[in-house]
Design a protein around this motif. Structure first.
Motif, PDB file in Angstrom:
ATOM      1  N   ALA A 104      49.256-121.332 -77.563  1.00 49.29           N
ATOM      2  CA  ALA A 104      48.791-122.588 -78.165  1.00 49.29           C
ATOM      3  C   ALA A 104      49.462-123.812 -77.545  1.00 49.29           C
ATOM      4  N   SER A 105      50.363-123.599 -76.583  1.00 47.76           N
ATOM      5  CA  SER A 105      51.099-124.754 -76.066  1.00 47.76           C
ATOM      6  C   SER A 105      50.307-125.558 -75.041  1.00 47.76           C
ATOM      7  N   SER A 106      49.203-125.007 -74.525  1.00 49.99           N
ATOM      8  CA  SER A 106      48.412-125.789 -73.560  1.00 49.99           C
ATOM      9  C   SER A 106      46.985-125.250 -73.483  1.00 49.99           C
ATOM     10  N   GLY A 107      46.163-125.942 -72.711  1.00 46.22           N
ATOM     11  CA  GLY A 107      44.809-125.470 -72.396  1.00 46.22           C
ATOM     12  C   GLY A 107      43.945-125.191 -73.608  1.00 46.22           C
ATOM     13  N   MET A 108      43.194-124.091 -73.528  1.00 45.66           N
ATOM     14  CA  MET A 108      42.209-123.778 -74.575  1.00 45.66           C
ATOM     15  C   MET A 108      42.860-123.488 -75.925  1.00 45.66           C
ATOM     16  N   GLY A 109      44.037-122.841 -75.896  1.00 47.35           N
ATOM     17  CA  GLY A 109      44.727-122.513 -77.152  1.00 47.35           C
ATOM     18  C   GLY A 109      45.085-123.777 -77.917  1.00 47.35           C
ATOM     19  N   ASN A 148      43.789-114.206 -79.741  1.00 48.28           N
ATOM     20  CA  ASN A 148      44.601-113.670 -78.642  1.00 48.28           C
ATOM     21  C   ASN A 148      44.219-114.419 -77.373  1.00 48.28           C
ATOM     22  N   ASN A 149      44.916-115.538 -77.155  1.00 52.46           N
ATOM     23  CA  ASN A 149      44.524-116.430 -76.056  1.00 52.46           C
ATOM     24  C   ASN A 149      45.543-116.455 -74.919  1.00 52.46           C
ATOM     25  N   ALA A 150      46.827-116.157 -75.203  1.00 56.41           N
ATOM     26  CA  ALA A 150      47.863-116.271 -74.170  1.00 56.41           C
ATOM     27  C   ALA A 150      47.508-115.395 -72.973  1.00 56.41           C
ATOM     28  N   ALA A 181      53.776-119.575 -78.399  1.00 55.51           N
ATOM     29  CA  ALA A 181      53.879-119.666 -76.922  1.00 55.51           C
ATOM     30  C   ALA A 181      55.364-119.665 -76.593  1.00 55.51           C
ATOM     31  N   ARG A 182      55.699-119.800 -75.303  1.00 56.22           N
ATOM     32  CA  ARG A 182      57.126-119.830 -74.961  1.00 56.22           C
ATOM     33  C   ARG A 182      57.700-121.244 -75.040  1.00 56.22           C
ATOM     34  N   ASP A 183      56.897-122.246 -74.678  1.00 52.79           N
ATOM     35  CA  ASP A 183      57.406-123.608 -74.553  1.00 52.79           C
ATOM     36  C   ASP A 183      57.515-124.290 -75.921  1.00 52.79           C
ATOM     37  N   GLN A 184      58.727-124.270 -76.500  1.00 55.62           N
ATOM     38  CA  GLN A 184      58.934-124.804 -77.852  1.00 55.62           C
ATOM     39  C   GLN A 184      58.670-126.304 -77.908  1.00 55.62           C
ATOM     40  N   PRO A 192      35.350-120.919 -64.906  1.00 52.87           N
ATOM     41  CA  PRO A 192      36.477-121.822 -64.694  1.00 52.87           C
ATOM     42  C   PRO A 192      36.561-122.940 -65.753  1.00 52.87           C
ATOM     43  N   VAL A 193      37.759-123.113 -66.307  1.00 49.91           N
ATOM     44  CA  VAL A 193      38.003-124.152 -67.307  1.00 49.91           C
ATOM     45  C   VAL A 193      39.178-124.985 -66.817  1.00 49.91           C
ATOM     46  N   ASP A 194      39.082-126.285 -67.052  1.00 50.97           N
ATOM     47  CA  ASP A 194      40.096-127.200 -66.560  1.00 50.97           C
ATOM     48  C   ASP A 194      41.356-127.140 -67.440  1.00 50.97           C
ATOM     49  N   THR A 195      42.334-126.323 -67.058  1.00 54.42           N
ATOM     50  CA  THR A 195      43.597-126.154 -67.803  1.00 54.42           C
ATOM     51  C   THR A 195      44.709-125.958 -66.768  1.00 54.42           C
ATOM     52  N   ASN A 196      45.855-125.499 -67.219  1.00 55.62           N
ATOM     53  CA  ASN A 196      46.950-125.198 -66.271  1.00 55.62           C
ATOM     54  C   ASN A 196      46.715-123.877 -65.540  1.00 55.62           C
ATOM     55  N   THR A 237      42.771-106.977 -65.931  1.00 61.18           N
ATOM     56  CA  THR A 237      43.254-107.225 -67.308  1.00 61.18           C
ATOM     57  C   THR A 237      42.119-107.750 -68.178  1.00 61.18           C
ATOM     58  N   LYS A 238      41.274-108.574 -67.604  1.00 63.61           N
ATOM     59  CA  LYS A 238      40.187-109.157 -68.416  1.00 63.61           C
ATOM     60  C   LYS A 238      39.081-108.120 -68.675  1.00 63.61           C
ATOM     61  N   ASN A 239      38.892-107.173 -67.738  1.00 64.10           N
ATOM     62  CA  ASN A 239      37.971-106.052 -68.004  1.00 64.10           C
ATOM     63  C   ASN A 239      38.476-105.261 -69.198  1.00 64.10           C
ATOM     64  N   THR A 286      44.527-107.697 -60.198  1.00 61.70           N
ATOM     65  CA  THR A 286      45.192-107.395 -61.478  1.00 61.70           C
ATOM     66  C   THR A 286      44.618-108.266 -62.587  1.00 61.70           C
ATOM     67  N   TYR A 287      44.444-109.553 -62.301  1.00 59.45           N
ATOM     68  CA  TYR A 287      43.923-110.456 -63.336  1.00 59.45           C
ATOM     69  C   TYR A 287      42.535-109.993 -63.809  1.00 59.45           C
ATOM     70  N   TYR A 288      41.637-109.733 -62.868  1.00 57.75           N
ATOM     71  CA  TYR A 288      40.278-109.305 -63.250  1.00 57.75           C
ATOM     72  C   TYR A 288      40.340-107.992 -64.048  1.00 57.75           C
ATOM     73  N   LEU A 295      58.097-117.561 -78.371  1.00 57.92           N
ATOM     74  CA  LEU A 295      58.528-116.248 -77.872  1.00 57.92           C
ATOM     75  C   LEU A 295      57.708-115.816 -76.661  1.00 57.92           C
ATOM     76  N   ASP A 296      58.291-114.868 -75.927  1.00 55.65           N
ATOM     77  CA  ASP A 296      57.646-114.358 -74.730  1.00 55.65           C
ATOM     78  C   ASP A 296      56.842-113.116 -75.102  1.00 55.65           C
ATOM     79  N   LEU A 297      55.525-113.264 -75.128  1.00 61.14           N
ATOM     80  CA  LEU A 297      54.664-112.162 -75.575  1.00 61.14           C
ATOM     81  C   LEU A 297      54.642-110.997 -74.592  1.00 61.14           C
ATOM     82  N   SER A 298      55.195-111.198 -73.381  1.00 67.44           N
ATOM     83  CA  SER A 298      55.175-110.081 -72.432  1.00 67.44           C
ATOM     84  C   SER A 298      56.144-108.976 -72.863  1.00 67.44           C
TER      85      SER A 298
HETATM   86  N1  LIG Z   1      41.197-121.712 -67.327  1.00 64.82           N
HETATM   87  C1  LIG Z   1      40.300-120.828 -66.911  1.00 64.82           C
HETATM   88  O1  LIG Z   1      39.599-121.048 -65.915  1.00 64.82           O
HETATM   89  C2  LIG Z   1      40.095-119.560 -67.684  1.00 64.82           C
HETATM   90  C3  LIG Z   1      38.868-118.886 -67.548  1.00 64.82           C
HETATM   91  C4  LIG Z   1      38.659-117.720 -68.264  1.00 64.82           C
HETATM   92  C5  LIG Z   1      39.640-117.234 -69.119  1.00 64.82           C
HETATM   93  N2  LIG Z   1      40.831-117.898 -69.214  1.00 64.82           N
HETATM   94  C6  LIG Z   1      41.849-117.354 -70.135  1.00 64.82           C
HETATM   95  O2  LIG Z   1      42.084-118.311 -71.145  1.00 64.82           O
HETATM   96  C7  LIG Z   1      43.378-118.078 -71.729  1.00 64.82           C
HETATM   97  C8  LIG Z   1      44.104-119.406 -71.875  1.00 64.82           C
HETATM   98  O3  LIG Z   1      44.384-119.939 -70.610  1.00 64.82           O
HETATM   99  P1  LIG Z   1      44.208-121.483 -70.232  1.00 64.82           P
HETATM  100  O4  LIG Z   1      43.116-121.575 -69.264  1.00 64.82           O
HETATM  101  O5  LIG Z   1      44.148-122.311 -71.447  1.00 64.82           O
HETATM  102  O6  LIG Z   1      45.559-121.702 -69.390  1.00 64.82           O
HETATM  103  P2  LIG Z   1      46.936-122.415 -69.726  1.00 64.82           P
HETATM  104  O7  LIG Z   1      46.729-123.855 -69.992  1.00 64.82           O
HETATM  105  O8  LIG Z   1      47.834-122.014 -68.618  1.00 64.82           O
HETATM  106  O9  LIG Z   1      47.411-121.720 -71.098  1.00 64.82           O
HETATM  107  C9  LIG Z   1      47.982-120.438 -71.141  1.00 64.82           C
HETATM  108  C10 LIG Z   1      48.754-120.296 -72.435  1.00 64.82           C
HETATM  109  O10 LIG Z   1      49.299-118.971 -72.502  1.00 64.82           O
HETATM  110  C11 LIG Z   1      50.678-119.068 -72.836  1.00 64.82           C
HETATM  111  N3  LIG Z   1      51.424-117.955 -72.268  1.00 64.82           N
HETATM  112  C12 LIG Z   1      51.377-117.492 -70.992  1.00 64.82           C
HETATM  113  N4  LIG Z   1      52.245-116.478 -70.836  1.00 64.82           N
HETATM  114  C13 LIG Z   1      52.853-116.285 -72.041  1.00 64.82           C
HETATM  115  C14 LIG Z   1      53.848-115.406 -72.511  1.00 64.82           C
HETATM  116  N5  LIG Z   1      54.423-114.490 -71.713  1.00 64.82           N
HETATM  117  N6  LIG Z   1      54.242-115.484 -73.814  1.00 64.82           N
HETATM  118  C15 LIG Z   1      53.688-116.412 -74.621  1.00 64.82           C
HETATM  119  N7  LIG Z   1      52.739-117.265 -74.236  1.00 64.82           N
HETATM  120  C16 LIG Z   1      52.327-117.220 -72.957  1.00 64.82           C
HETATM  121  C17 LIG Z   1      51.134-120.413 -72.244  1.00 64.82           C
HETATM  122  O11 LIG Z   1      52.240-120.925 -72.945  1.00 64.82           O
HETATM  123  P3  LIG Z   1      53.760-120.993 -72.429  1.00 64.82           P
HETATM  124  O12 LIG Z   1      53.729-121.218 -70.953  1.00 64.82           O
HETATM  125  O13 LIG Z   1      54.339-122.108 -73.235  1.00 64.82           O
HETATM  126  O14 LIG Z   1      54.326-119.676 -72.828  1.00 64.82           O
HETATM  127  C18 LIG Z   1      49.902-121.283 -72.540  1.00 64.82           C
HETATM  128  O15 LIG Z   1      49.974-121.788 -73.853  1.00 64.82           O
HETATM  129  C19 LIG Z   1      44.069-117.074 -70.804  1.00 64.82           C
HETATM  130  O16 LIG Z   1      44.006-115.794 -71.396  1.00 64.82           O
HETATM  131  C20 LIG Z   1      43.218-117.117 -69.537  1.00 64.82           C
HETATM  132  O17 LIG Z   1      43.261-115.897 -68.829  1.00 64.82           O
HETATM  133  C21 LIG Z   1      41.076-119.054 -68.529  1.00 64.82           C
END
Ligand SMILES: NC(=O)c1ccc[n+]([C@@H]2O[C@H](COP(=O)([O-])OP(=O)(O)OC[C@H]3O[C@@H](n4cnc5c(N)ncnc54)[C@H](OP(=O)(O)O)[C@@H]3O)[C@@H](O)[C@H]2O)c1
Length: 253
Positions: A8-13, A81-83, A31-34, A181-185, A150-152, A146-148, A58-61
């Motif tokens: 929830a600290s960035s992007g879609m969450g 479940n977005n992280a 998320a990790r970034d307090q 593709p979504v505009d996030t980090n 995980t999403k499968n 690996t990324y693809y 916390l670190d969800l890994s």
């Molecule tokens: N952007 C795209 O193009 C796109 C497309 C399809 C699907 N997705 C999926 O959408 C989801 C959200 O990504 P986003 O695009 O919004 O990117 P993002 O802005 O990088 O956000 C990712 C989030 O996951 C958290 N995170 C990552 N590793 C973590 C860990 N070990 N423990 C806890 N939190 C963790 C990050 O927080 P901290 O760094 O603070 O921990 C951050 O809040 C992901 O599952 C991604 O695979 C993204």
């Protein structure tokens, strides 16, 4: 009503959290970034003073932390479940630790949290789990293998659970969000450049929340069309196309 959002600290969450503050009176943001979580908490509590917002850094890994999260915050009505994160490169050349960290975050954490919260929800016969997959969840992903993969896993696990819930005539729901593709980090973390413009993350978040009644939530017509085309082509062709697209992404970064 209580919602728990990972990543929830960035992007879609982050964007989904802001939207859901209109509907939920208890929010658990993980998320990790307090610092970034605290800023979001402040923002939501200012715009929605009646909402109780808790942050968990916390670190969800680490699967043990996922179990602790559930113990600390059981019984949520909506689990998101977005992280997750991506990374690129030739499979055999990528650092193993980074792959394992990705698998632990994108797959193991999602698996553990889905299992633990689903059991609560089934006992109450209510609740909803939204797993964040991707269009990548419908195909092989050379140069981002690996990324693809995980999403499968996320898509297939969600599909299987949906059928089990249907057979059990359960009122518990599960959905899987599969954006392109979504505009996030994400792109920066994955060290890739999108071949197409990323969609605005607020728009995707709003679309996801508005379409929670669906199982597959696929924002934008182009991505729905791509998903349809992928289904018609042999997997070997899809892998070749994805390789070419990913090679271009990595050349232009
Ligand atoms: N952007 C795209 O193009 C796109 C497309 C399809 C699907 N997705 C999926 O959408 C989801 C959200 O990504 P986003 O695009 O919004 O990117 P993002 O802005 O990088 O956000 C990712 C989030 O996951 C958290 N995170 C990552 N590793 C973590 C860990 N070990 N423990 C806890 N939190 C963790 C990050 O927080 P901290 O760094 O603070 O921990 C951050 O809040 C992901 O599952 C991604 O695979 C993204």
């Amino acid at each position: 009503m209580k919602v728990l959002i990972t990543g929830a600290s960035s992007g879609m969450g982050r964007e989904m959290a802001k939207i859901l503050a209109d509907q939920y009176d208890q929010m658990v943001l993980v998320a990790r970034d307090q610092n970034r979580l605290a800023l979001l908490q402040q923002e939501i509590m200012t715009s929605h003073p009646a909402v109780n917002v808790t942050t968990v850094s916390l670190d969800l890994s680490n699967p043990e932390y996922c179990q602790q999260l559930h113990t600390m915050h059981p019984d949520v009505d909506l689990l998101i479940n977005n992280a997750g994160f991506g990374d690129s490169g030739v499979f055999a050349e990528r650092p193993l630790e980074k792959d394992l960290s990705m698998i632990n975050t994108n797959v193991v954490a999602l698996h553990v949290l889905t299992k633990l919260y689903l059991a609560d929800m089934q006992a109450r016969n209510s609740g909803h789990i939204l797993n964040i997959g991707s269009i990548a969840g419908f195909m092989p992903g050379p140069l981002m293998a690996t990324y693809y993969a995980t999403k499968n896993y996320v898509v297939r696990l969600s599909e299987a659970i949906r059928e089990e819930l249907r057979r059990a005539k359960s009122k518990v729901k599960i959905s899987v969000l599969c954006p392109g593709p979504v505009d996030t980090n994400f792109a920066k973390t994955a060290d890739v450049k999108f071949n197409f413009h990323g969609v605005d993350s607020t728009k995707v978040a709003r679309y996801a929340i508005q379409h929670l009644n669906q199982f597959y939530i696929v924002p934008t017509f182009t991505v729905r069309l791509a998903r349809f085309a992928i289904g018609l082509l042999p997997t070997t062709w899809v892998a070749r196309i994805v390789y070419n697209l990913q090679a271009k992404r990595q050349k232009t970064k």
